[in-house]
Design a protein around this motif. Structure first.
Motif, PDB file in Angstrom:
ATOM      1  N   VAL A 115      32.721   9.929 -57.077  1.00  0.00           N
ATOM      2  CA  VAL A 115      31.533  10.712 -56.721  1.00  0.00           C
ATOM      3  C   VAL A 115      30.574   9.944 -55.826  1.00  0.00           C
ATOM      4  O   VAL A 115      29.982  10.515 -54.894  1.00  0.00           O
ATOM      5  N   ALA A 116      30.402   8.652 -56.083  1.00  0.00           N
ATOM      6  CA  ALA A 116      29.354   7.873 -55.411  1.00  0.00           C
ATOM      7  C   ALA A 116      29.415   7.926 -53.887  1.00  0.00           C
ATOM      8  O   ALA A 116      28.379   8.140 -53.235  1.00  0.00           O
ATOM      9  N   PRO A 117      30.591   7.739 -53.241  1.00  0.00           N
ATOM     10  CA  PRO A 117      30.603   7.777 -51.772  1.00  0.00           C
ATOM     11  C   PRO A 117      30.190   9.140 -51.218  1.00  0.00           C
ATOM     12  O   PRO A 117      29.508   9.211 -50.188  1.00  0.00           O
ATOM     13  N   LEU A 118      30.597  10.215 -51.893  1.00  0.00           N
ATOM     14  CA  LEU A 118      30.229  11.553 -51.438  1.00  0.00           C
ATOM     15  C   LEU A 118      28.720  11.768 -51.529  1.00  0.00           C
ATOM     16  O   LEU A 118      28.089  12.297 -50.620  1.00  0.00           O
ATOM     17  N   MET A 122      37.984  18.930 -64.091  1.00  0.00           N
ATOM     18  CA  MET A 122      38.767  19.615 -63.066  1.00  0.00           C
ATOM     19  C   MET A 122      38.821  18.809 -61.775  1.00  0.00           C
ATOM     20  O   MET A 122      39.356  19.281 -60.769  1.00  0.00           O
ATOM     21  N   GLY A 123      38.270  17.611 -61.798  1.00  0.00           N
ATOM     22  CA  GLY A 123      38.236  16.756 -60.619  1.00  0.00           C
ATOM     23  C   GLY A 123      36.817  16.374 -60.278  1.00  0.00           C
ATOM     24  O   GLY A 123      36.011  17.241 -59.921  1.00  0.00           O
ATOM     25  N   ALA A 124      36.490  15.084 -60.422  1.00  0.00           N
ATOM     26  CA  ALA A 124      35.115  14.645 -60.215  1.00  0.00           C
ATOM     27  C   ALA A 124      34.668  14.822 -58.768  1.00  0.00           C
ATOM     28  O   ALA A 124      33.538  15.226 -58.500  1.00  0.00           O
ATOM     29  N   ALA A 125      35.549  14.525 -57.813  1.00  0.00           N
ATOM     30  CA  ALA A 125      35.182  14.673 -56.405  1.00  0.00           C
ATOM     31  C   ALA A 125      34.916  16.138 -56.063  1.00  0.00           C
ATOM     32  O   ALA A 125      33.953  16.459 -55.353  1.00  0.00           O
ATOM     33  N   ALA A 126      35.769  17.025 -56.579  1.00  0.00           N
ATOM     34  CA  ALA A 126      35.567  18.454 -56.320  1.00  0.00           C
ATOM     35  C   ALA A 126      34.257  18.933 -56.938  1.00  0.00           C
ATOM     36  O   ALA A 126      33.526  19.722 -56.328  1.00  0.00           O
ATOM     37  N   ALA A 127      33.948  18.461 -58.145  1.00  0.00           N
ATOM     38  CA  ALA A 127      32.688  18.833 -58.795  1.00  0.00           C
ATOM     39  C   ALA A 127      31.498  18.343 -57.969  1.00  0.00           C
ATOM     40  O   ALA A 127      30.502  19.060 -57.799  1.00  0.00           O
ATOM     41  N   ALA A 128      31.586  17.122 -57.466  1.00  0.00           N
ATOM     42  CA  ALA A 128      30.492  16.569 -56.655  1.00  0.00           C
ATOM     43  C   ALA A 128      30.311  17.347 -55.366  1.00  0.00           C
ATOM     44  O   ALA A 128      29.181  17.637 -54.953  1.00  0.00           O
ATOM     45  N   ASN A 129      31.416  17.710 -54.713  1.00  0.00           N
ATOM     46  CA  ASN A 129      31.311  18.479 -53.473  1.00  0.00           C
ATOM     47  C   ASN A 129      30.651  19.826 -53.705  1.00  0.00           C
ATOM     48  O   ASN A 129      29.838  20.286 -52.895  1.00  0.00           O
ATOM     49  N   ARG A 130      30.982  20.489 -54.829  1.00  0.00           N
ATOM     50  CA  ARG A 130      30.340  21.769 -55.145  1.00  0.00           C
ATOM     51  C   ARG A 130      28.848  21.575 -55.399  1.00  0.00           C
ATOM     52  O   ARG A 130      28.013  22.361 -54.951  1.00  0.00           O
ATOM     53  N   LEU A 159      13.471  28.014 -54.588  1.00  0.00           N
ATOM     54  CA  LEU A 159      12.963  27.111 -53.560  1.00  0.00           C
ATOM     55  C   LEU A 159      11.828  26.248 -54.089  1.00  0.00           C
ATOM     56  O   LEU A 159      11.472  25.234 -53.483  1.00  0.00           O
ATOM     57  N   GLU A 160      11.220  26.640 -55.200  1.00  0.00           N
ATOM     58  CA  GLU A 160      10.132  25.867 -55.775  1.00  0.00           C
ATOM     59  C   GLU A 160      10.595  25.016 -56.949  1.00  0.00           C
ATOM     60  O   GLU A 160       9.784  24.445 -57.659  1.00  0.00           O
ATOM     61  N   ARG A 161      11.908  24.966 -57.162  1.00  0.00           N
ATOM     62  CA  ARG A 161      12.456  24.132 -58.233  1.00  0.00           C
ATOM     63  C   ARG A 161      13.304  23.018 -57.661  1.00  0.00           C
ATOM     64  O   ARG A 161      13.918  23.149 -56.611  1.00  0.00           O
ATOM     65  N   HIS A 162      13.335  21.916 -58.379  1.00  0.00           N
ATOM     66  CA  HIS A 162      14.228  20.820 -58.025  1.00  0.00           C
ATOM     67  C   HIS A 162      15.626  21.140 -58.517  1.00  0.00           C
ATOM     68  O   HIS A 162      15.810  21.464 -59.692  1.00  0.00           O
ATOM     69  N   ARG A 163      16.605  21.049 -57.647  1.00  0.00           N
ATOM     70  CA  ARG A 163      17.986  21.288 -58.018  1.00  0.00           C
ATOM     71  C   ARG A 163      18.620  19.970 -58.448  1.00  0.00           C
ATOM     72  O   ARG A 163      18.714  19.022 -57.671  1.00  0.00           O
ATOM     73  N   VAL A 164      19.065  19.921 -59.688  1.00  0.00           N
ATOM     74  CA  VAL A 164      19.672  18.713 -60.258  1.00  0.00           C
ATOM     75  C   VAL A 164      21.038  19.084 -60.811  1.00  0.00           C
ATOM     76  O   VAL A 164      21.173  20.069 -61.542  1.00  0.00           O
ATOM     77  N   ALA A 165      22.051  18.299 -60.471  1.00  0.00           N
ATOM     78  CA  ALA A 165      23.415  18.551 -60.942  1.00  0.00           C
ATOM     79  C   ALA A 165      23.735  17.641 -62.118  1.00  0.00           C
ATOM     80  O   ALA A 165      23.394  16.457 -62.120  1.00  0.00           O
ATOM     81  N   LEU A 166      24.398  18.204 -63.117  1.00  0.00           N
ATOM     82  CA  LEU A 166      24.926  17.434 -64.243  1.00  0.00           C
ATOM     83  C   LEU A 166      26.440  17.446 -64.133  1.00  0.00           C
ATOM     84  O   LEU A 166      27.066  18.506 -64.243  1.00  0.00           O
ATOM     85  N   LEU A 195      26.883  19.211 -54.259  1.00  0.00           N
ATOM     86  CA  LEU A 195      26.178  18.905 -53.016  1.00  0.00           C
ATOM     87  C   LEU A 195      26.059  20.146 -52.136  1.00  0.00           C
ATOM     88  O   LEU A 195      25.024  20.383 -51.506  1.00  0.00           O
ATOM     89  N   ALA A 196      27.114  20.958 -52.098  1.00  0.00           N
ATOM     90  CA  ALA A 196      27.066  22.191 -51.307  1.00  0.00           C
ATOM     91  C   ALA A 196      26.033  23.163 -51.858  1.00  0.00           C
ATOM     92  O   ALA A 196      25.441  23.942 -51.101  1.00  0.00           O
ATOM     93  N   ASP A 197      25.782  23.100 -53.152  1.00  0.00           N
ATOM     94  CA  ASP A 197      24.785  23.976 -53.776  1.00  0.00           C
ATOM     95  C   ASP A 197      23.356  23.487 -53.557  1.00  0.00           C
ATOM     96  O   ASP A 197      22.406  24.119 -54.025  1.00  0.00           O
ATOM     97  N   GLY A 198      23.199  22.361 -52.907  1.00  0.00           N
ATOM     98  CA  GLY A 198      21.857  21.896 -52.575  1.00  0.00           C
ATOM     99  C   GLY A 198      21.203  21.000 -53.599  1.00  0.00           C
ATOM    100  O   GLY A 198      19.989  20.770 -53.534  1.00  0.00           O
ATOM    101  N   ASN A 199      21.967  20.467 -54.550  1.00  0.00           N
ATOM    102  CA  ASN A 199      21.388  19.560 -55.542  1.00  0.00           C
ATOM    103  C   ASN A 199      20.989  18.242 -54.885  1.00  0.00           C
ATOM    104  O   ASN A 199      21.730  17.697 -54.068  1.00  0.00           O
ATOM    105  N   LYS A 200      19.839  17.734 -55.272  1.00  0.00           N
ATOM    106  CA  LYS A 200      19.293  16.520 -54.666  1.00  0.00           C
ATOM    107  C   LYS A 200      19.376  15.299 -55.587  1.00  0.00           C
ATOM    108  O   LYS A 200      18.960  14.209 -55.206  1.00  0.00           O
TER     109      LYS A 200
END
Length: 399
Positions: free
Chosen positions: A141-144, A112-120, A65-72, A122-127
């Motif tokens: 990915v951009a619209p999601l 494995m699918g860019a949209a599926a990766a983006a949805n995961r 909770l004290e870390r920034h969540r960033v997705a690659l 975002l669901a994991d809370g990456n900002k």
């Protein structure tokens, strides 16, 4: 989805002054060994009551909770896995070098699918999303991400995918062509010719070339396209030879440019050969003696050599030249994280800072269109190496 644990080490501190954050901390899971088979059930002696176990609650672990969540978002499998792994390694190295213990980067496989990766992600809370690499993946990915108010810092060089919360960090041919044409014009070149491969890259290079020469006060005397191959290249060179020119831009790889040199030198022994940012991705370009005297504009290699040596020492492999985009994306994130409260939306307005950001590839900043404007240098191929003949500006000076 992967998260890597790495040990801190000394970093490239000359690049990031004032960074006061510490190295990445990830969580490792321990699995107990199976015990012996159960024996007969015996009553336990009466004793003090044991405390009830802490219930498992949904959401992120308390420490996160004290870390920034960033997705690659990069390809970790498939045909582009090599560049994807290199980008992922570069982000790890940047976290170590900046000692940024307030940022947690999680990697998601776009193969494995860019949209599926983006949805995961975002669901994991990456900002914040770093990547994807390919323009078609950015489009997916951009619209999601936009609906979740999460910016996308892509590694694509396709300017058409920029905007509405998506940013392009890749090296664009238009900026490279503008820089080398301007330098050639300042040295006295007034008449330019162009050799452009067929396809999307060649089309965009042609438009950029015509605009750059016009803005520099020069004249395009000939412009020919070709299908890649010696015969087509020789035919294109023969066509531009009908007009006078002092410099010719070959908007192709270094190897493609080499193909044109024999026919070009039969036409003109003195015409200056100009290249694009594609040449900087070829590690052997300095040894291409056919291109001696040629100029091309690209990001500076000043810090890249130090980075590449450190990368090889840690990962036992050479990095892809493009991997510095991952490193620099982390540097940008670390800088903005000083004023970004964990758990809140990423302050996207900070990406428009006019002073820009510093990175391994030099100074860069995002324009209103979301495309990274870069401070480029001009290099000359000379005697088995490349020599900087016009250094990159250190910054943008508020312009």
């Amino acid at each position: 989805m992967t998260e890597a644990a790495v040990k801190p080490q000394r970093g490239i501190v000359a690049l990031i002054r004032g960074a006061v954050v510490a190295g990445a901390i990830l969580v490792a899971a321990c699995v107990p060994r199976p015990g012996p088979p159960p024996g007969p059930v015996r009553p336990e002696p009466v004793g003090p009551t044991r405390p009830a176990p802490t219930p498992v609650r949904p959401g992120l672990p308390e420490g996160d909770l004290e870390r920034h969540r960033v997705a690659l978002l990069v390809p970790m499998s498939g045909t582009n896995a090599g560049i994807g792994r290199s980008l992922a390694n570069a982000t790890q190295l940047a976290i170590l070098d900046t000692k940024a213990d307030n940022i947690r980067i999680t990697t998601y496989d776009t193969a494995m699918g860019a949209a599926a990766a983006a949805n995961r992600a975002l669901a994991d809370g990456n900002k914040l999303i770093l990547g994807p690499l390919l323009s078609e993946d950015v489009r997916a990915v951009a619209p999601l991400a936009r609906r979740a108010n999460v910016p996308v810092l892509s590694f694509s060089n396709d300017t058409n995918v920029a905007g509405n919360g998506a940013y392009v960090m890749g090296y664009t041919p238009a900026q490279s062509i503008e820089r080398v044409v301007d330098y050639a014009r300042r040295t006295g070149v007034t008449e330019f010719a162009g050799l452009m491969p067929t396809g999307l890259y060649g089309d965009r290079a042609s438009t950029a070339f015509l605009r750059a020469v016009e803005n520099a006060g020069g004249k395009v005397t000939a412009l020919e396209t070709y299908n890649r191959g010696p015969a087509a290249m020789n035919a294109a060179v023969a066509k531009i030879a009908r007009s006078p020119f002092q410099a010719v831009l070959i908007a192709d790889s270094a190897n493609g440019a080499v193909t044109a040199i024999p026919a070009l030198r039969r036409t003109s022994e003195t015409a200056r050969v100009l290249g694009t940012e594609l040449w900087n991705s070829d590690s052997g370009i300095g040894g291409m003696t056919q291109l001696n005297g040629a100029w091309f504009a690209s990001v500076s290699d000043t810090y890249y050599r130090q980075y590449a040596a450190k990368y090889r020492a840690r990962f036992s492999a050479a990095p892809y030249r493009l991997s510095t985009l991952g490193y620099d994306a982390v540097l940008l994130t670390v800088r903005i994280a000083r004023d970004w409260r964990p758990g809140t939306d990423f302050p996207a307005s900070r990406l428009s800072d006019r002073d820009g950001f510093a990175g391994l590839d030099g100074a860069f900043r995002f324009g209103r269109d979301g495309v990274a404007e870069r401070a480029l240098e001009v290099q000359e191929i000379r005697g088995g190496t490349t020599v900087t003949v016009s250094p990159a500006p250190q910054g943008f000076g508020g312009r």
